[in-house]
Design a protein around this motif. Structure first.
Motif, PDB file in Angstrom:
ATOM      1  N   GLY A 285      -0.392  -5.929   9.559  1.00  0.00           N
ATOM      2  CA  GLY A 285      -0.225  -4.612   8.959  1.00  0.00           C
ATOM      3  C   GLY A 285       0.772  -3.760   9.714  1.00  0.00           C
ATOM      4  O   GLY A 285       1.624  -3.078   9.112  1.00  0.00           O
ATOM      5  N   MET A 286       0.706  -3.803  11.030  1.00  0.00           N
ATOM      6  CA  MET A 286       1.636  -3.024  11.851  1.00  0.00           C
ATOM      7  C   MET A 286       3.060  -3.565  11.741  1.00  0.00           C
ATOM      8  O   MET A 286       4.029  -2.798  11.738  1.00  0.00           O
TER       9      MET A 286
ATOM     10  N   HIS B  76      -7.165  -1.605   4.566  1.00  0.00           N
ATOM     11  CA  HIS B  76      -6.633  -0.842   5.699  1.00  0.00           C
ATOM     12  C   HIS B  76      -6.325   0.561   5.197  1.00  0.00           C
ATOM     13  O   HIS B  76      -5.386   0.755   4.417  1.00  0.00           O
TER      14      HIS B  76
ATOM     15  N   GLY C 171      -4.595   3.142   8.841  1.00  0.00           N
ATOM     16  CA  GLY C 171      -4.737   2.594  10.185  1.00  0.00           C
ATOM     17  C   GLY C 171      -6.123   2.141  10.560  1.00  0.00           C
ATOM     18  O   GLY C 171      -6.314   1.591  11.648  1.00  0.00           O
TER      19      GLY C 171
ATOM     20  N   ASN D  76       4.906   4.471   9.553  1.00  0.00           N
ATOM     21  CA  ASN D  76       3.804   4.331  10.492  1.00  0.00           C
ATOM     22  C   ASN D  76       2.640   3.611   9.820  1.00  0.00           C
ATOM     23  O   ASN D  76       2.272   3.946   8.684  1.00  0.00           O
ATOM     24  N   TYR D  77       2.068   2.665  10.521  1.00  0.00           N
ATOM     25  CA  TYR D  77       0.900   1.946  10.014  1.00  0.00           C
ATOM     26  C   TYR D  77      -0.206   2.911   9.627  1.00  0.00           C
ATOM     27  O   TYR D  77      -0.896   2.725   8.616  1.00  0.00           O
ATOM     28  N   GLU D  78      -0.347   3.979  10.406  1.00  0.00           N
ATOM     29  CA  GLU D  78      -1.410   4.951  10.169  1.00  0.00           C
ATOM     30  C   GLU D  78      -1.189   5.794   8.910  1.00  0.00           C
ATOM     31  O   GLU D  78      -2.071   6.555   8.508  1.00  0.00           O
TER      32      GLU D  78
ATOM     33  N   TYR E 155       4.331  -5.078   9.089  1.00  0.00           N
ATOM     34  CA  TYR E 155       4.837  -4.650   7.778  1.00  0.00           C
ATOM     35  C   TYR E 155       5.304  -3.199   7.844  1.00  0.00           C
ATOM     36  O   TYR E 155       6.390  -2.854   7.347  1.00  0.00           O
ATOM     37  N   ALA E 156       4.486  -2.335   8.441  1.00  0.00           N
ATOM     38  CA  ALA E 156       4.858  -0.919   8.553  1.00  0.00           C
ATOM     39  C   ALA E 156       6.165  -0.749   9.326  1.00  0.00           C
ATOM     40  O   ALA E 156       7.048   0.025   8.925  1.00  0.00           O
ATOM     41  N   LYS E 157       6.299  -1.495  10.412  1.00  0.00           N
ATOM     42  CA  LYS E 157       7.518  -1.423  11.214  1.00  0.00           C
ATOM     43  C   LYS E 157       8.732  -1.856  10.396  1.00  0.00           C
ATOM     44  O   LYS E 157       9.794  -1.225  10.452  1.00  0.00           O
TER      45      LYS E 157
ATOM     46  N   ARG F 135      -4.550  -6.513  11.880  1.00  0.00           N
ATOM     47  CA  ARG F 135      -3.877  -5.316  12.375  1.00  0.00           C
ATOM     48  C   ARG F 135      -2.435  -5.621  12.769  1.00  0.00           C
ATOM     49  O   ARG F 135      -1.517  -4.838  12.496  1.00  0.00           O
TER      50      ARG F 135
END
Length: 354
Positions: free
Chosen positions: A161-162, A191, A194, A171-173, A164-166, A158
């Motif tokens: 993944g978060m 994933h 999210g 948004n990770y979600e 990378y999104a940032k 997590r």
């Protein structure tokens, strides 16, 4: 100022980090040789050995357990629970010790921080490996009374993944990712917006073989081995999680050493590394299918992600699926410490298994 020590017990190493509020003052990775670990029949027997390593290291840095606000460890194995910050309770230790839900060095970490808490600091774990967000179809095994369960490197999955999104400003979600953690164990998870909806059980269940564990093996042959009379239950456990994978094939559990031997011309090491990467790629393909091919990125993380050779071999198989992103190492220590800080400051709920 809150003083926090985070520990992360891997199968072949003990990671330590010391934080003052959100600032990491120091962190390190204590590696354990196969010769040292072979002296212990089970992971539980390693508790005093691991504790001594941690305490000696902290003492060298002038840090004493009694002066801390909290100690936090990557979690062990309990009944499936929602993610978050958990106080290490007696029920958590009881379930972890039963081995009903899995067994790994992280389970020893729970015992260590609980013992440390007797000297003053609070004892926590964050996003334990049995955090369960599987979708219903992911639970089927084919045997009605055996259910596939969530048991893998949830914390780092997590966090990577978060991150990378940032980094891409999303948004990770909102993303579909296949995250590949390549450390002492290897876990690959889908994933989905999210949620970690499917993954291999990286401890002793399925998926690619890794540095010292076998994971998926021909089930009929394993059954024969169990009933051969050559193995007790503890011995078979140690075989599948401790003496298999790279360790079983070439007698070495350090992927960097095996890689160096392979690149220096060792044909056996080269083929074994290629086979491991082949299996990783197959698992990535399986999770891409879970996401119906709608994959925004394949994210590599963990210690082996430092190797361009390993990432390159896997990418040759799966690069057509989605863009490749590489986050070497792990974000687990940061996640452990900062989530604990938020809990101490009242910004996150402190949960407890009761």
């Amino acid at each position: 100022m809150k003083k926090i020590v985070a520990i992360n017990l891997g199968s072949t190493s003990t990671k330590i980090a010391y934080y003052e509020d959100e600032n990491c003052v120091f962190k390190d990775n204590i590696k354990h040789s196969p010769e040292e670990l072979n002296d212990f029949a089970t992971i539980w027997d390693q508790q005093d050995y691991r504790t001594e390593k941690i305490v000696n290291y902290l003492n060298e840095k002038g840090i004493h357990i009694s002066g801390l606000d909290a100690v936090v460890t990557r979690g062990g194995h309990t009944e499936p629970i929602v993610g978050g910050v958990y106080r290490v309770s007696e029920k958590m230790l009881e379930q972890s010790g039963s081995e009903k839900y899995g067994n790994h060095a992280t389970d020893v970490g729970l015992r260590i921080v609980k013992e440390f808490s007797k000297q003053g600091p609070q004892a926590f774990t964050v996003d334990p490996p049995t955090t369960d967000e599987f979708e219903p179809l992911a639970r089927y095994s084919g045997i009605p009374f055996i259910e596939r369960r969530s048991s893998f490197h949830v914390l780092n999955h997590r966090a990577a993944g978060m991150q990378y999104a940032k980094d891409i400003g999303k948004n990770y979600e909102d993303l579909n990712l296949v995250v590949v953690h390549m450390g002492g164990g290897i876990s690959i998870a889908a994933h989905k917006k999210g949620k970690l909806v499917d993954a291999n059980n990286a401890i002793d269940g399925d998926g690619p073989f890794s540095t010292n564990r076998c994971c998926t093996v021909p089930i009929g042959d394993l059954i024969k081995l169990c009933y051969s009379g050559d193995y007790t239950y503890p011995k078979i456990r140690k075989l599948i999680n401790g003496q298999s994978g790279l360790m079983g094939y070439v007698g070495e559990n350090d992927a960097k050493i095996v890689q160096d031997r392979a690149l220096a011309g060792d044909a056996k090491c080269k083929e074994v590394m290629e086979a491991m990467c082949y299996q990783i790629a197959k698992e990535i393909g399986a999770d891409a299918t879970v996401l119906k091919g709608k994959v925004d990125a394949i994210v590599f993380t963990g210690g082996m992600a430092y190797s361009d050779w390993i990432v390159g071999m896997v990418s040759d198989y799966v690069g057509y699926i989605a863009p490749i992103a590489v986050y070497p190492g792990e974000y687990e220590m940061q996640s452990l410490a900062l989530n604990t800080l938020a809990a101490l400051n009242g910004e996150k709920e402190i949960r407890e298994l009761k």
